[in-house]
Design a protein around this motif. Structure first.
Motif, mmCIF file in Angstrom:
data_model
loop_
_atom_site.group_PDB
_atom_site.id
_atom_site.type_symbol
_atom_site.label_atom_id
_atom_site.label_comp_id
_atom_site.label_asym_id
_atom_site.label_seq_id
_atom_site.Cartn_x
_atom_site.Cartn_y
_atom_site.Cartn_z
ATOM 1 N N ASP A 195 0.829 -1.218 0.000
ATOM 2 C CA ASP A 195 0.000 0.000 0.000
ATOM 3 C C ASP A 195 0.858 1.261 0.000
ATOM 4 O OD1 ASP A 195 -2.257 -1.521 -0.023
ATOM 5 O OD2 ASP A 195 -2.618 -1.396 2.151
ATOM 6 N N GLY A 196 1.952 1.228 0.760
ATOM 7 C CA GLY A 196 2.819 2.417 0.848
ATOM 8 C C GLY A 196 3.400 2.796 -0.504
ATOM 9 N N ALA A 197 3.803 1.803 -1.282
ATOM 10 C CA ALA A 197 4.377 2.062 -2.612
ATOM 11 C C ALA A 197 3.312 2.619 -3.553
ATOM 12 C CB ALA A 197 4.977 0.784 -3.185
ATOM 13 N N LYS A 198 2.084 2.075 -3.427
ATOM 14 C CA LYS A 198 0.975 2.560 -4.273
ATOM 15 C C LYS A 198 0.629 4.014 -3.930
ATOM 16 C CE LYS A 198 -1.690 -1.279 -3.638
ATOM 17 N NZ LYS A 198 -2.745 -2.278 -3.825
ATOM 18 N N GLU A 199 0.583 4.281 -2.625
ATOM 19 C CA GLU A 199 0.232 5.638 -2.195
ATOM 20 C C GLU A 199 1.280 6.640 -2.652
ATOM 21 O OE1 GLU A 199 -0.941 8.191 1.812
ATOM 22 O OE2 GLU A 199 -0.258 6.132 2.041
ATOM 23 N N ALA A 200 2.568 6.269 -2.534
ATOM 24 C CA ALA A 200 3.650 7.160 -2.968
ATOM 25 C C ALA A 200 3.569 7.423 -4.473
ATOM 26 C CB ALA A 200 5.001 6.546 -2.621
ATOM 27 N N ALA A 201 3.238 6.366 -5.247
ATOM 28 C CA ALA A 201 3.123 6.507 -6.709
ATOM 29 C C ALA A 201 1.933 7.389 -7.088
ATOM 30 C CB ALA A 201 2.988 5.128 -7.353
ATOM 31 N N LYS A 202 0.859 7.254 -6.336
ATOM 32 C CA LYS A 202 -0.354 8.070 -6.568
ATOM 33 C C LYS A 202 -0.012 9.541 -6.300
ATOM 34 C CE LYS A 202 -4.970 8.046 -7.050
ATOM 35 N NZ LYS A 202 -5.559 7.638 -8.338
ATOM 36 N N GLN A 203 0.660 9.761 -5.192
ATOM 37 C CA GLN A 203 1.026 11.121 -4.786
ATOM 38 C C GLN A 203 1.959 11.756 -5.807
ATOM 39 O OE1 GLN A 203 1.199 11.308 -0.395
ATOM 40 N NE2 GLN A 203 2.971 12.613 -0.680
ATOM 41 N N LEU A 204 2.909 10.959 -6.329
ATOM 42 C CA LEU A 204 3.848 11.461 -7.329
ATOM 43 C C LEU A 204 3.110 11.850 -8.606
ATOM 44 C CD1 LEU A 204 6.828 12.011 -8.039
ATOM 45 C CD2 LEU A 204 6.987 9.653 -8.861
ATOM 46 N N ALA A 205 2.150 11.011 -9.027
ATOM 47 C CA ALA A 205 1.347 11.314 -10.218
ATOM 48 C C ALA A 205 0.573 12.618 -10.024
ATOM 49 C CB ALA A 205 0.389 10.158 -10.521
ATOM 50 N N GLU A 206 -0.048 12.755 -8.852
ATOM 51 C CA GLU A 206 -0.827 13.977 -8.561
ATOM 52 C C GLU A 206 0.064 15.211 -8.607
ATOM 53 O OE1 GLU A 206 -2.600 13.231 -4.766
ATOM 54 O OE2 GLU A 206 -4.080 11.812 -5.572
ATOM 55 N N SER A 207 1.298 15.072 -8.084
ATOM 56 C CA SER A 207 2.204 16.228 -8.053
ATOM 57 C C SER A 207 2.573 16.679 -9.467
ATOM 58 C CB SER A 207 3.470 15.898 -7.261
ATOM 59 O OG SER A 207 4.310 15.032 -8.010
ATOM 60 N N LYS A 208 2.393 15.775 -10.450
ATOM 61 C CA LYS A 208 2.698 16.128 -11.847
ATOM 62 C C LYS A 208 1.424 16.264 -12.675
ATOM 63 C CE LYS A 208 7.356 14.348 -11.799
ATOM 64 N NZ LYS A 208 8.482 13.980 -12.636
#
Length: 680
Positions: free
Chosen positions: A197-210
Motif C-alpha cells: 500500500d505504501g508504494a501505491k500511495e507514494a506513486a499516486k502522490q507522485l502522479a498527482e504532483s505532476k
C-alpha cells in the motif's frame, strides 16, 4: 567587503554556508577570484627569501587555498544534491579552470624545488609522524603528477586533465537526465497487484504532483526498488528494469558509450605519460592493496569461495520460481521478486513486516544513540543555520562537555536535482591552525521513501543499513582531530575509507542496538524479538549471489583500468560481457549496459578502487568481531576505535592504525564466516 558573499568570511552561526544568500551568478566570479587568491598564496611560498623549511613550504602549502576549497565544496555538493541546468553549465566552465589550477601547482618547477629541498632533508628534521606523512604526501603529489616531466609532456598532461574533468561531469549529467526523463504511468489498478500500500500511495502522490491520473513510477530507488521487488506483473517489471539497466546506452544525446571509452583511454594515456603501466598501477601505488595484481588475486580468491554458493542459491531460486509460477528461466527483472518471496517462505520475513518499526526519525535517533553510547556524541537539531533545500535536517554535534564537535547536515529524500544513491560529503574540513581546532561541517545524502499523506517515511531494512553506513562515514569526518586539512577525516587510502561506514552497519543486526530505536510508528511497540532473530538468520540470505555481484563490479573496474590498453577496446558492451563471463548468473540482456551508468568509477573517485568495498569488509568483519568479544557497546573498544582510527584520518599508514586498534592484522575468516561462506 565583497558584494559576492562567497568571497567574504561567513558571518553565520558556526560559519556555516549561507545557502539562501548565494546566487548562481556568484559562483563563476568567486571561483576566478578564489583561484587568483590561492595563486597569490602559492607565489608567496615560492618567493619566500628564506630557505625552504617544513613550516614555510609544506605546511604553508597545505593551508593554502582554504577559501577556494570552501567555494568548491559548496558548489560541487549542490551539483550532486540540488542541481539544475544553470549549475551544470557553471560546472562545465569551472571544472577546466580548477583542473588547470591544480596543474599550475603540481607542474610548477620552482615550487617543486622547494618541496624537494625539504623532502631531501627529511631525515635531519625533527618531524612528528603526521608531519612526516604530510611531507611524503606533498612530495608524491608532485612527483606522481608530472613535476618531473619535460615541458611538452606537461602540456599534454594539462590537456588530458582538462578533458577528463569535463567528461566526468558530462557522464554524470547524462545519468541524472536519463533518471529524470523516464516515467512509467499506470492507469489500471490491477497492474499494481502485489505492490504494498505504501508504494501505491507514494506513486499516486507522485502522479498527482505532476497533474497526472494514475500511479507514477520512476527510476529513483524508493520508486524503482519496491516495484521490481513486489509487482506481480512481469512485463512491467521488465519495462522498469530495462529502463534502469540501459541508462547511457541508447545511442542518443544522453549516450555514455563514447564518454566511457574516452575516459579510460585518457586515464591510460595519463598513466603511461607518468611512467605507469596502467591507470590502476598509478592509483594503487597509494592504496593498501598496492598493485593491480594483488587486487586481482584478492577478488579471485573471494570469487572462488563465493561462486559455488552463488550458483547453488541461483539454482534454488530458479527451481522456486518454476515451482511457484512455472517459470522456466529467471531473468534479471525476476531476481528481486522471487528472492523476496523465497525469503518470506524461509524466514516468514519481508520488508513490509519490518518497515513499521523503522520510521526514519526513529532510525536517525537510533544512529545518534549508538554514537552517543560508543563515542560520547550528542546531537541537537538546530534551526538557525541555512539549508540548500527545505528537506535538509541540521544538527549541532557536541561532546559530553558541551564542546562543538561538528555541524551535521542530513538530506534523505529523492528529487529531480539530486543524483541517485547515497553518499557522505563535507562543506568544511577539520584542521588545527594557530592553536585553534576548526571543526568540520559534515553531510550525508540519501534517497529514501518520502512520507505520504497517511504514513511517515518508513524504511526498508536495506535503507536502515544504508543510513548507518553513511552515518559511519560521517562519524569519520566528525571525529577528525588532525592538524592538517589534507590528512583530516575521510582523507585516507580509498580501500580504508569504507571501514568506518561498513562497521557501523553491524549494529543494525544486534538485538541490543535494535531495542534502542526499532519501535512501531503507530503503537510504539518494540520490535518483537522473533523478528530480530529472523533479521539475523536472514542476514546471509543469498550472500553468495550478493558477493558475486560486488565482485563483478570490482572486476569490471579493474578490466577498464588495469588490463590491456583501452585502445584495443571498441565496444563497451562487448568488453563488459567478456569481463562478466565468470560472474554471470542471469541470461545476457542486450539492451543493458552497466558501464554506461557506473558513476562510482566514471564520475566519482572509485576508479581502480571499487574492490575497496570488499577489502574494507574484511576489516569491518574483523573489527566488529572485537566489539562482539568485549560487548557491542564496549567503551574500551569504542575508545580505541575512535582514538586509533576515526580521529586519525590519513596521518599514518592505515594498517599501522588498524593494528594499533586491533592488536593484529585483520583475518579474512571473520568475513567468510559472517557471510556464511565457510563454517563458523
Amino acid at each position: 567587503m565583497s558584494q559576492n558573499i562567497l568571497l567574504n568570511t561567513f558571518e553565520t552561526p558556526y560559519t556555516t554556508a549561507p545557502f539562501s544568500k548565494i546566487k548562481h551568478s556568484h559562483f563563476l566570479p568567486a571561483f576566478k577570484q578564489g583561484i587568483k587568491d590561492a595563486k597569490a598564496e602559492i607565489d608567496a611560498i615560492i618567493n619566500n627569501s628564506d630557505s625552504p623549511t617544513f613550516e614555510n613550504t609544506i605546511e604553508a602549502l597545505d593551508y593554502s587555498g582554504e577559501q577556494l576549497d570552501r567555494i568548491s565544496s559548496i558548489f560541487f555538493n549542490l551539483n550532486s544534491a540540488e542541481t539544475n541546468d544553470s549549475i551544470q553549465k557553471i560546472a562545465q566552465e569551472v571544472s577546466p579552470l580548477l583542473s588547470e589550477f591544480s596543474n599550475d601547482i603540481t607542474l610548477n618547477e620552482d615550487l617543486f624545488e622547494r618541496v624537494k629541498s625539504v623532502y631531501k632533508s627529511k631525515n635531519e628534521l625533527d618531524l612528528t609522524i603526521e608531519q612526516q606523512t604530510l611531507l611524503d604526501k606533498k612530495y608524491k603529489s608532485f612527483s606522481r603528477n608530472g613535476a618531473n616531466l619535460p615541458e611538452d609532456k606537461k602540456e599534454t598532461l594539462r590537456e588530458i586533465d582538462k578533458k577528463l574533468s569535463q567528461l566526468k561531469l558530462k557522464f554524470g549529467e547524462n545519468i541524472l537526465a536519463e533518471t529524470n526523463k523516464f516515467e512509467m504511468l499506470i492507469t489500471d489498478e490491477s497492474d499494481l497487484s502485489g505492490l504494498p500500500d505504501g508504494a501505491k500511495e507514494a506513486a499516486k502522490q507522485l502522479a498527482e504532483s505532476k497533474q497526472k491520473e494514475g500511479w507514477l513510477f520512476t527510476l529513483d530507488y524508493p520508486s524503482y526498488i519496491p516495484f521490481v521487488t513486489y509487482a506481480d506483473k512481469r512485463e512491467l517489471r521488465e519495462k522498469l528494469s530495462l529502463a534502469a539497466g540501459s541508462k547511457g546506452f541508447k545511442n542518443d544525446a544522453l549516450d555514455n558509450q563514447k564518454i566511457v571509452l574516452d575516459i579510460v583511454k585518457l586515464r591510460h594515456e595519463r598513466a603511461n605519460l607518468l611512467g605507469y603501466k596502467t591507470h590502476a598501477h598509478f592509483v594503487l601505488e597509494e592504496r593498501m592493496a598496492e598493485t593491480p595484481e594483488k587486487v586481482q588475486s584478492f577478488l579471485n580468491e573471494l570469487l572462488e569461495k563465493a561462486k559455488p554458493a552463488a550458483e547453488r542459491e541461483f539454482k534454488n531460486l530458479n527451481e522456486f520460481a518454476e515451482e511457484l509460477d512455472g517459470l522456466d528461466q529467471l531473468q534479471k527483472w525476476d531476481g528481486a521478486y522471487y528472492a523476496e518471496k523465497l525469503k518470506q517462505k524461509l524466514f516468514s520475513l519481508d520488508d513490509e513486516l519490518l518497515k513499521p518499526y523503522f520510521k526514519l526519525e526513529n532510525v536517525i535517533d537510533g544512529a545518534f544513540i549508538v554514537a552517543n553510547k560508543l563515542f560520547d556524541l550528542n546531537f541537537e537539531e538546530i534551526h538557525d543555520i541555512d539549508k540548500y533545500h527545505e528537506d535538509v535536517l541540521t544538527y549541532k554535534v557536541t561532546d559530553n562537555n558541551g564542546n562543538l564537535v561538528s555541524i551535521f547536515y542530513a538530506d534523505f529524500f529523492p528529487r529531480a536535482g539530486k543524483r541517485n544513491g547515497a553518499w557522505m560529503t563535507s562543506f568544511k574540513p577539520q584542521y588545527i591552525k594557530d592553536g585553534y581546532n576548526s571543526r568540520p561541517h559534515v553531510s550525508i545524502v540519501c534517497n529514501f521513501t518520502k512520507p505520504t499523506k497517511s504514513k511517515p517515511s518508513l524504511l526498508t531494512f536495506n535503507e536502515v543499513t544504508t543510513l548507518f553506513h553513511e552515518f559511519g562515514h560521517a562519524l569519520h569526518g566528525m571525529l577528525a582531530n588532525t592538524t592538517y586539512p589534507s590528512l583530516s577525516g575521510t582523507s585516507v587510502y580509498w580501500d580504508f575509507v569504507e571501514l568506518p561506514s561498513q562497521v557501523m552497519e553491524n549494529w543494525c543486526y544486534e538485538k541490543e542496538a535494535l531495542e534502542l530505536f526499532a519501535k512501531h510508528y503507530e503503537t510504539g511497540e518494540l520490535i518483537p524479538m522473533d523478528l530480530v532473530e529472523k533479521i539475523k538468520e536472514s542476514a546471509t540470505f543469498h550472500e553468495g549471489m550478493q558477493t558475486l555481484r560486488q565482485l563483478s563490479f570490482g572486476l569490471l573496474d579493474m578490466s577498464w583500468h588495469g588490463g590491456a590498453s583501452p585502445e584495443t577496446i571498441n565496444s563497451v558492451k562487448e568488453h563488459e560481457s567478456e569481463t562478466f563471463v565468470n560472474t554471470t548468473l542471469y541470461p545476457e540482456v542486450q539492451e543493458n549496459c552497466m558501464s554506461t551508468a557506473f558513476a562510482h568509477i566514471f564520475q566519482g573517485g572509485y576508479s581502480s578502487g571499487y574492490y575497496s568495498y570488499k577489502w574494507a569488509e574484511v576489516l569491518d568483519a574483523d573489527a566488529f568481531e572485537y566489539f562482539k568479544e568485549e560487548g557491542i557497546f564496549s567503551k574500551e573498544v569504542a575508545t580505541k576505535f575512535k582514538d586509533h582510527v576515526l580521529s586519525q584520518g590519513g596521518t599514518e599508514n592505515p594498517m599501522t592504525l588498524y593494528k594499533r586498534f586491533r592488536g593484529q592484522e585483520p583475518k579474512p575468516e571473520a568475513l567468510l564466516k559472517r557471510a556464511g561462506l565457510i563454517e563458523k
